[in-house]
Write a protein that holds these residues in place. Sequence first.
Motif, PDB file in Angstrom:
ATOM      1  N   CYS A 257       0.552  -0.810  -0.001  1.00 56.28           N
ATOM      2  CA  CYS A 257       0.361  -0.078  -0.201  1.00 56.28           C
ATOM      3  C   CYS A 257       1.134   1.271  -0.071  1.00 56.28           C
ATOM      4  O   CYS A 257       0.131   2.392   0.350  1.00 56.28           O
ATOM      5  CB  CYS A 257      -0.810  -0.298   0.921  1.00 56.28           C
ATOM      6  N   ALA A 258       2.025   1.152   0.224  1.00 59.03           N
ATOM      7  CA  ALA A 258       2.901   2.242   0.244  1.00 59.03           C
ATOM      8  C   ALA A 258       4.100   2.067  -1.391  1.00 59.03           C
ATOM      9  O   ALA A 258       4.398   3.406  -1.552  1.00 59.03           O
ATOM     10  CB  ALA A 258       4.839   2.396   1.180  1.00 59.03           C
ATOM     11  N   SER A 259       3.243   1.563  -2.303  1.00 58.42           N
ATOM     12  CA  SER A 259       3.742   1.671  -3.528  1.00 58.42           C
ATOM     13  C   SER A 259       3.704   3.492  -4.038  1.00 58.42           C
ATOM     14  O   SER A 259       5.110   3.500  -5.304  1.00 58.42           O
ATOM     15  CB  SER A 259       3.305   0.753  -4.820  1.00 58.42           C
ATOM     16  N   GLY A 260       2.704   3.778  -4.365  1.00 58.79           N
ATOM     17  CA  GLY A 260       2.390   5.149  -4.116  1.00 58.79           C
ATOM     18  C   GLY A 260       3.580   5.874  -3.883  1.00 58.79           C
ATOM     19  O   GLY A 260       4.399   6.771  -4.608  1.00 58.79           O
ATOM     20  N   GLY A 261       4.320   6.514  -2.609  1.00 60.37           N
ATOM     21  CA  GLY A 261       4.380   7.001  -1.738  1.00 60.37           C
ATOM     22  C   GLY A 261       6.285   6.525  -2.022  1.00 60.37           C
ATOM     23  O   GLY A 261       7.272   7.612  -2.655  1.00 60.37           O
TER      24      GLY A 261
ATOM     25  N   VAL B 229       3.150  24.119   4.305  1.00 62.30           N
ATOM     26  CA  VAL B 229       3.418  23.308   4.486  1.00 62.30           C
ATOM     27  C   VAL B 229       2.931  21.926   4.583  1.00 62.30           C
ATOM     28  O   VAL B 229       1.967  22.305   5.585  1.00 62.30           O
ATOM     29  CB  VAL B 229       4.478  23.161   5.845  1.00 62.30           C
ATOM     30  N   ALA B 230       3.018  20.857   4.227  1.00 64.39           N
ATOM     31  CA  ALA B 230       1.976  19.670   3.887  1.00 64.39           C
ATOM     32  C   ALA B 230       2.718  18.502   3.863  1.00 64.39           C
ATOM     33  O   ALA B 230       4.203  18.426   3.684  1.00 64.39           O
ATOM     34  CB  ALA B 230       1.335  20.073   3.002  1.00 64.39           C
ATOM     35  N   LEU B 231       2.335  18.074   4.474  1.00 68.28           N
ATOM     36  CA  LEU B 231       2.804  16.044   4.909  1.00 68.28           C
ATOM     37  C   LEU B 231       2.215  14.953   4.367  1.00 68.28           C
ATOM     38  O   LEU B 231       1.179  15.288   4.801  1.00 68.28           O
ATOM     39  CB  LEU B 231       3.056  16.201   6.411  1.00 68.28           C
ATOM     40  N   ALA B 232       2.484  14.151   3.758  1.00 68.84           N
ATOM     41  CA  ALA B 232       1.898  13.043   2.670  1.00 68.84           C
ATOM     42  C   ALA B 232       2.554  11.538   3.767  1.00 68.84           C
ATOM     43  O   ALA B 232       3.704  11.603   3.397  1.00 68.84           O
ATOM     44  CB  ALA B 232       2.105  13.112   1.995  1.00 68.84           C
ATOM     45  N   HIS B 233       2.062  11.076   3.975  1.00 65.82           N
ATOM     46  CA  HIS B 233       2.316   9.900   4.726  1.00 65.82           C
ATOM     47  C   HIS B 233       1.561   8.618   4.601  1.00 65.82           C
ATOM     48  O   HIS B 233       0.645   8.288   4.424  1.00 65.82           O
ATOM     49  CB  HIS B 233       1.834  10.019   6.397  1.00 65.82           C
ATOM     50  N   ASN B 234       2.679   7.584   3.987  1.00 61.81           N
ATOM     51  CA  ASN B 234       2.001   6.795   2.969  1.00 61.81           C
ATOM     52  C   ASN B 234       3.027   5.210   3.743  1.00 61.81           C
ATOM     53  O   ASN B 234       3.906   5.215   3.594  1.00 61.81           O
ATOM     54  CB  ASN B 234       2.371   7.001   1.985  1.00 61.81           C
ATOM     55  N   ILE B 235       1.810   4.662   3.597  1.00 67.30           N
ATOM     56  CA  ILE B 235       2.448   2.973   4.540  1.00 67.30           C
ATOM     57  C   ILE B 235       2.454   1.735   4.320  1.00 67.30           C
ATOM     58  O   ILE B 235       1.246   1.706   2.954  1.00 67.30           O
ATOM     59  CB  ILE B 235       1.345   2.570   6.426  1.00 67.30           C
ATOM     60  N   GLY B 236       3.114   0.947   3.929  1.00 63.34           N
ATOM     61  CA  GLY B 236       2.690  -0.622   2.848  1.00 63.34           C
ATOM     62  C   GLY B 236       2.638  -1.862   3.690  1.00 63.34           C
ATOM     63  O   GLY B 236       3.722  -1.599   5.434  1.00 63.34           O
ATOM     64  N   GLY B 237       2.183  -3.076   4.038  1.00 70.77           N
ATOM     65  CA  GLY B 237       1.752  -3.779   4.528  1.00 70.77           C
ATOM     66  C   GLY B 237       1.295  -2.889   6.660  1.00 70.77           C
ATOM     67  O   GLY B 237       0.779  -2.241   6.416  1.00 70.77           O
TER      68      GLY B 237
END
Lengths: 374, 374
Positions: A85-89, A352-360
Amino acid sequence: MQETISVLGGSQTKFGELWGYDLKELIDEAVADAIRSAGIMPTDIDAIVVANMMGSDVNGQGHLGAYASSILPHHPPALRVEAACASGGVAIHTACALLESNRAGTVLVVGAEKLTDASNEDITKAIMSAGDNERDSASGLTFPGIFGLVANRYMYEHGLTRDQLSLVSALHHKNAVTNPYAQFHKEIAPEVISTSALVADPLRLLDCSPISDGAAAVILSTTKSSPVQLLASHVANDHISLADRTSVTSFMTTRNAMERALEEANVKREDIDVIELHDCFSIAALIHMEDMGFAEAGRGIELYQEPRLAVNPSGGLKACGHPIGATGVKQIVDCWKQLTKKAPNQTKDATVALAHNIGGVAATCALHILATNA
Amino acid sequence: MQETISVLGGSQTKFGELWGYDLKELIDEAVADAIRSAGIMPTDIDAIVVANMMGSDVNGQGHLGAYASSILPHHPPALRVEAACASGGVAIHTACALLESNRAGTVLVVGAEKLTDASNEDITKAIMSAGDNERDSASGLTFPGIFGLVANRYMYEHGLTRDQLSLVSALHHKNAVTNPYAQFHKEIAPEVISTSALVADPLRLLDCSPISDGAAAVILSTTKSSPVQLLASHVANDHISLADRTSVTSFMTTRNAMERALEEANVKREDIDVIELHDCFSIAALIHMEDMGFAEAGRGIELYQEPRLAVNPSGGLKACGHPIGATGVKQIVDCWKQLTKKAPNQTKDATVALAHNIGGVAATCALHILATNA
């Protein structure tokens, strides 16, 4: 960052059950719209990174780098990246490396997933390939099951109640109401969440992000400029199996990626105005906000009881939707919209913005910080 | 190259039907051996790129970046790259970008595939996800079928005979006899190849690379040096579907990647001593050698009639084996062995080597040139 990387533009398709699209048509639409929004020619693109998890399993289509290259007239070099699920980040991070290496001046990143043609059982099984297939899958665990264990432990350690937990999805659903791209446009009261169908005790249906179709694309460049730049791009990893962790209520990858990203971006946590957060399950949102240092351990719920910064103004995974490969790219699109004042649920004076992406089970975390100089 | 990238070491498992290994154990062995051969500590590795095509479809295990990171004590950032049968070469290219961007000083690239637990039918279907699932797969084509069409057209255009074509696999099998890692160790006479079972007319069983299990790993570094360096790394793409090409007897991607790589490496074609070539089917070997400029169109067979440079001394895909994600990485390992005089089938005085890796019907080509300064 080794180079100044500008976000020239971005786009997403609607997220949801898109029965009129196949995987390629989702990619086509997101790419065309991103190029248009960036004001560039297709031939300005030097390289493509595609984010996708299940194209070959579920749609019979792998080799999506070659597909994305096919649709541009000059067929630039392309690859596909997968990190569950972190493929995009992770695809955004890979694009940064291509730009910083000077192998490309302008890179297209497109993430896409087409899931709703398969059965829920098939998708649930396919998602488990993000865990350890011997130790997690073989024991009968699913991802709702894993996060059910996490939620149970968190409640035991910190005394979080079921009704408190429901505030998380309630806020994300409320935020999505004005987002035309969101899968759901309905406010849902916490008590409805608390009594929705039980999925994996204590998690209920409305604690879980949905199965979604959709695509998102961004154009990053070192040779063309825009008012929005990437200040930091980090990927952190941990053991793939939950069985090897020392804690299930705190995720090392989010902590490490956040620490490194703040240092690279040279910003303080307090400078961050808006966050697109990986809320695959409601409990995960709380833990990640704590691990990023926005709340003390066990007190993440306070950010939902008395919001003091904008979390998932798009609706997040829960309400905007979670087409797996698209999610991490769409977070960057939403951050870019916030910083260019184009967001439907606009955060006032966001710089300022933050994007938080997780896999597994947070075995991979991709974290990006963006800022505007406009 | 933007930076001097050294090949510190490399390794491969045996290729073949490895019923005693699962996908993870193949990765474990290749990684441990590569680290040992490079003479580094595991903690010297700053990032990992994993090449794999079918882990999630066939083995139920995706998220292999996180898996590879799990086995090192410090869990460095990791991602998986997929570009069908070019996954390995594209992973090497991605590692180069990470090194050139200064995001990493030493990168582990590991490619792996575990195929022989599935049926031939399932593997043949899964491989077709490398083509266009609507226009190629849906018409009933398989990869042997596609390359059968290619061979038919090539024979029509250039008058190649069936018996001439058999020289290709015959040489690759002969080369593999002394390679302890090869799947096959048997010389096969051209007339045996010409009369082996018909697969897709005019291609016969012994024109086709096998279904294999295996893994390979290399360590690349800008902060540590070795006598072997990467001089060029290029990826080229074309339409994913054969239906969109103007020719089926010449591949634009091989031509473009070769041209750019020679320019980047600043070497002449004549300087190349040894080639690891993507001979997925015998006919492909001839076309790629022509497209790289080693023979005129229609005359590639002369390189097998009167060999004048070392082609696939390892045995290539046909005889060493083709565990898809591992192939492109193993080519770099073999080039490194040739340049360090460690190859079983050593090419005398080799100083420049080329690795040529293809995905789909040459919709992706990853091409690397290596040289020794020792």
